[in-house]
Design an enzyme around this catalytic site. Structure first.
Site, PDB file in Angstrom:
ATOM      1  N   TRP A 185       0.868  -1.183   0.000  1.00 38.53           N
ATOM      2  CA  TRP A 185       0.000   0.000   0.000  1.00 38.53           C
ATOM      3  C   TRP A 185       0.900   1.226   0.000  1.00 38.53           C
ATOM      4  O   TRP A 185       1.872   1.291   0.762  1.00 38.53           O
ATOM      5  CB  TRP A 185      -0.926   0.058   1.224  1.00 38.53           C
ATOM      6  CG  TRP A 185      -1.616   1.385   1.263  1.00 38.53           C
ATOM      7  CD1 TRP A 185      -2.637   1.797   0.449  1.00 38.53           C
ATOM      8  CD2 TRP A 185      -1.284   2.519   2.089  1.00 38.53           C
ATOM      9  NE1 TRP A 185      -2.955   3.108   0.723  1.00 38.53           N
ATOM     10  CE2 TRP A 185      -2.147   3.570   1.714  1.00 38.53           C
ATOM     11  CE3 TRP A 185      -0.334   2.735   3.092  1.00 38.53           C
ATOM     12  CZ2 TRP A 185      -2.096   4.835   2.316  1.00 38.53           C
ATOM     13  CZ3 TRP A 185      -0.283   3.992   3.694  1.00 38.53           C
ATOM     14  CH2 TRP A 185      -1.164   5.027   3.309  1.00 38.53           C
ATOM     15  N   GLU A 226      -3.095  -2.819  -2.481  1.00 38.52           N
ATOM     16  CA  GLU A 226      -4.227  -2.202  -1.768  1.00 38.52           C
ATOM     17  C   GLU A 226      -4.558  -0.818  -2.310  1.00 38.52           C
ATOM     18  O   GLU A 226      -3.719   0.079  -2.325  1.00 38.52           O
ATOM     19  CB  GLU A 226      -3.889  -2.102  -0.273  1.00 38.52           C
ATOM     20  CG  GLU A 226      -5.003  -1.470   0.562  1.00 38.52           C
ATOM     21  CD  GLU A 226      -4.659  -1.390   2.047  1.00 38.52           C
ATOM     22  OE1 GLU A 226      -3.522  -1.741   2.434  1.00 38.52           O
ATOM     23  OE2 GLU A 226      -5.532  -0.947   2.817  1.00 38.52           O
ATOM     24  N   LYS A 228      -7.051   2.769  -2.621  1.00 39.78           N
ATOM     25  CA  LYS A 228      -7.634   3.738  -1.698  1.00 39.78           C
ATOM     26  C   LYS A 228      -8.320   4.842  -2.503  1.00 39.78           C
ATOM     27  O   LYS A 228      -7.935   5.122  -3.632  1.00 39.78           O
ATOM     28  CB  LYS A 228      -6.523   4.323  -0.821  1.00 39.78           C
ATOM     29  CG  LYS A 228      -7.004   5.150   0.326  1.00 39.78           C
ATOM     30  CD  LYS A 228      -5.924   5.275   1.391  1.00 39.78           C
ATOM     31  CE  LYS A 228      -6.439   6.134   2.532  1.00 39.78           C
ATOM     32  NZ  LYS A 228      -5.620   6.058   3.714  1.00 39.78           N
ATOM     33  N   ASP A 259      -9.796  -2.712   1.472  1.00 35.88           N
ATOM     34  CA  ASP A 259      -9.879  -2.185   2.838  1.00 35.88           C
ATOM     35  C   ASP A 259     -11.255  -1.542   2.994  1.00 35.88           C
ATOM     36  O   ASP A 259     -11.654  -0.707   2.174  1.00 35.88           O
ATOM     37  CB  ASP A 259      -8.744  -1.167   3.059  1.00 35.88           C
ATOM     38  CG  ASP A 259      -8.724  -0.607   4.481  1.00 35.88           C
ATOM     39  OD1 ASP A 259      -9.775  -0.152   4.966  1.00 35.88           O
ATOM     40  OD2 ASP A 259      -7.638  -0.591   5.098  1.00 35.88           O
ATOM     41  N   HIS A 262     -11.727   2.246   2.495  1.00 32.93           N
ATOM     42  CA  HIS A 262     -11.102   2.927   1.360  1.00 32.93           C
ATOM     43  C   HIS A 262     -12.038   3.227   0.202  1.00 32.93           C
ATOM     44  O   HIS A 262     -11.610   3.340  -0.949  1.00 32.93           O
ATOM     45  CB  HIS A 262      -9.908   2.099   0.860  1.00 32.93           C
ATOM     46  CG  HIS A 262      -8.756   2.129   1.807  1.00 32.93           C
ATOM     47  ND1 HIS A 262      -7.508   1.679   1.496  1.00 32.93           N
ATOM     48  CD2 HIS A 262      -8.660   2.602   3.077  1.00 32.93           C
ATOM     49  CE1 HIS A 262      -6.688   1.833   2.520  1.00 32.93           C
ATOM     50  NE2 HIS A 262      -7.371   2.393   3.496  1.00 32.93           N
ATOM     51  N   HIS A 286      -8.816  -6.017   4.307  1.00 33.55           N
ATOM     52  CA  HIS A 286      -8.465  -5.247   5.489  1.00 33.55           C
ATOM     53  C   HIS A 286      -9.793  -4.881   6.133  1.00 33.55           C
ATOM     54  O   HIS A 286     -10.415  -3.906   5.757  1.00 33.55           O
ATOM     55  CB  HIS A 286      -7.677  -3.988   5.130  1.00 33.55           C
ATOM     56  CG  HIS A 286      -6.207  -4.223   5.040  1.00 33.55           C
ATOM     57  ND1 HIS A 286      -5.300  -3.218   4.888  1.00 33.55           N
ATOM     58  CD2 HIS A 286      -5.493  -5.376   5.119  1.00 33.55           C
ATOM     59  CE1 HIS A 286      -4.082  -3.746   4.856  1.00 33.55           C
ATOM     60  NE2 HIS A 286      -4.166  -5.037   4.985  1.00 33.55           N
ATOM     61  N   ASP A 294     -11.900   7.357   6.583  1.00 36.54           N
ATOM     62  CA  ASP A 294     -11.071   6.163   6.777  1.00 36.54           C
ATOM     63  C   ASP A 294     -10.432   6.204   8.168  1.00 36.54           C
ATOM     64  O   ASP A 294      -9.225   6.270   8.317  1.00 36.54           O
ATOM     65  CB  ASP A 294      -9.993   6.146   5.679  1.00 36.54           C
ATOM     66  CG  ASP A 294      -9.106   4.912   5.756  1.00 36.54           C
ATOM     67  OD1 ASP A 294      -9.586   3.868   6.221  1.00 36.54           O
ATOM     68  OD2 ASP A 294      -7.934   5.006   5.347  1.00 36.54           O
ATOM     69  N   ASP A 296     -10.337   4.074  10.689  1.00 34.06           N
ATOM     70  CA  ASP A 296      -9.728   2.869  11.261  1.00 34.06           C
ATOM     71  C   ASP A 296     -10.125   2.614  12.707  1.00 34.06           C
ATOM     72  O   ASP A 296      -9.274   2.350  13.551  1.00 34.06           O
ATOM     73  CB  ASP A 296      -8.202   2.922  11.097  1.00 34.06           C
ATOM     74  CG  ASP A 296      -7.785   2.802   9.636  1.00 34.06           C
ATOM     75  OD1 ASP A 296      -7.885   1.695   9.104  1.00 34.06           O
ATOM     76  OD2 ASP A 296      -7.384   3.820   9.035  1.00 34.06           O
ATOM     77  N   ASP A 326      -7.395  -4.188   9.954  1.00 37.38           N
ATOM     78  CA  ASP A 326      -6.637  -2.939   9.858  1.00 37.38           C
ATOM     79  C   ASP A 326      -7.359  -1.834  10.617  1.00 37.38           C
ATOM     80  O   ASP A 326      -8.281  -1.217  10.094  1.00 37.38           O
ATOM     81  CB  ASP A 326      -6.453  -2.557   8.373  1.00 37.38           C
ATOM     82  CG  ASP A 326      -5.515  -1.363   8.217  1.00 37.38           C
ATOM     83  OD1 ASP A 326      -4.903  -0.946   9.207  1.00 37.38           O
ATOM     84  OD2 ASP A 326      -5.408  -0.846   7.082  1.00 37.38           O
TER      85      ASP A 326
END
Ligand code: RNT
Ligand code: ZN
Length: 419
Positions: A185, A226, A228, A259, A262, A286, A294, A296, A326
């Site tokens: 990533w 990955e 985004k 993810d 993303h 993820h 984003d 997380d 993640d």
């Protein structure tokens, strides 16, 4: 076995059996699934190579809960605590900056031996290993570009780093006897409207081709990429977008990493898995929880986590999907964050395994959407928790919130003594 847990389980087993579902089979299936737990929740994505570097790349950790791991030993100790509270045998996902070495090395100098202690530990713990080149938190990524940088020297630095990361992955695979997923990533992107959207993507494509030039046995290392949509500081344009990596991954046989944070806020990865599965080598997930962006946050059993798990289970996609987590929350106990997120992922998978998919499908094919909705809603209050408790108990890990007491003790005896 606690008799109450056993009794509840036997009752639940019967209730599911009435729907034609075998809870024993579900448990056996769940035992086989490995979740790749990310090391970076343990120390707020700091790592050990460049400890003084601030976290960059448009990702951000908020919170100042005490007790973050400061050394590889502390991180391993915390991880051991977390794994002991999670049923099953899993994997650890390492980032390059978590090298465990006294040598002063830069990212373009990493070698398998810098991760030897992780391997020894993982073998002892019976854990698999995954890996990631760290293309952020470094002076050479400070202007927001790495593999797509206009300056060839900087591009070459990151190419070298990613090449070496794959060699570390290969080493992990050989040593642990299970493939390591090495996920690339990069943060590359523009805060404001670019003039040239194509050039950086051409450079990224060429850089990746160089990174992946050496064939590595997929029994040891599997490459993932990955995408985004945006990051902090790359709001207007991200070079490695979803379309870019879909194209790249499909033409180069790479795992496509999705993810959950993303994409556009109402766009979900659960709806992409079935489509991608038809065409791609495989997927890496993820699993994360984006709250408005984003962000997380720690994975909860929210609709999207349940939907992701359901897609994997009912379409038999588990064998071509690698499940990674993640998230990074520094506002709560970090060991608890791992335990909550990982247990939730497993719970979501178990719940999906306790669904009478065949009869639901039949209703759908008949056009009986009334039955479909009625059954799906009733299933939500079926006693899946009794099956989960039984699984935890028979795996010798704490049942329900009993794990919290252990984390609190660990906080008092270990984490709070760190500062
Ligand atoms: C960033 C990506 C990436 C990182 C980790 C630390 O937006 O999600 O996966 O979170 O590499
Ligand atoms: Zn991610």
């Amino acid at each position: 076995m606690n008799t109450q847990i056993q009794r509840n389980y036997e009752a639940a087993k019967q209730i599911y059996a009435n729907l034609g579902i075998d809870t024993e089979k579900a448990i056996v299936k769940l035992k086989d699934i490995k979740i790749s737990m990310h090391c970076w929740q343990g120390d707020d994505v700091r790592g050990f190579l460049n400890k003084d570097q601030d976290l960059t790349g448009g990702i951000s950790v908020t919170g100042n809960y005490p007790g973050a791991a400061r050394t590889p030993e502390e991180l391993r100790q915390d991880l051991e605590k977390a794994y002991s509270l999670i049923p099953g045998k899993h994997k650890l996902n390492l980032h390059a900056i978590y090298a465990d070495t006294d040598e002063k090395i830069d990212l373009d100098e990493i070698e398998p031996r810098h991760y030897e202690k992780w391997v020894q530990w993982a073998k002892k713990q019976g854990l698999g290993l995954d890996f990631n080149p760290t293309c952020f938190s470094h002076p050479k990524s400070d202007d927001g570009f790495t593999l797509s940088h206009p300056n060839k020297e900087i591009r070459d630095f990151w190419i070298e780093h990613c090449k070496r990361a794959r060699k570390v992955g290969e080493y992990f695979g050989k040593e642990t006897g299970q493939p390591c997923v090495t996920n690339v990533w990069i943060p590359d992107g523009f805060k404001d409207q670019p003039v040239d959207r194509l050039g950086p993507r051409e450079r990224l494509q060429a850089s990746l081709d160089e990174v992946f030039k050496e064939e590595i046995n997929p029994a040891y290392n599997l490459d993932a990429i990955e995408s985004k949509l945006f990051g902090i500081g790359s709001e207007s344009y991200v070079v490695g977008s979803h379309e870019f990596y879909m194209g790249y991954g499909l033409t180069r046989n790479k795992l496509i990493c999705l993810d959950a944070g993303h994409f556009h806020p109402t766009e979900v990865v659960s709806n992409k898995l079935s489509a991608l599965s038809l065409f791609s080598e495989g997927m890496l997930l993820h699993v994360s929880r984006p709250v408005r962006w984003d962000s997380d946050h720690v994975v909860t059993m929210d609709d999207e986590t349940l939907a992701i798990a359901r897609e994997l289970v009912v379409h038999n996609l588990i064998s071509k999907t690698h499940i990674g987590l993640d998230f990074f929350d520094a506002s709560i106990n970090r060991v608890a964050a791992w335990v909550i997120g990982t247990r939730n992922m497993l719970k979501a998978l178990l719940r999906a395994m306790l669904e009478p998919t065949e009869s639901l499908k039949e209703a759908e094919l008949r056009g009986d959407y009334t039955t479909r909705l009625a059954l799906m809603e009733e299933l939500k209050s079926y006693p899946f928790g009794a099956v989960w408790d039984y699984y935890c108990e028979s795996s010798n890990v704490p049942v329900r919130e009993d794990w919290l007491k252990e984390v609190k003790d660990y906080e008092t005896n270990v984490l709070l003594k760190r500062d």
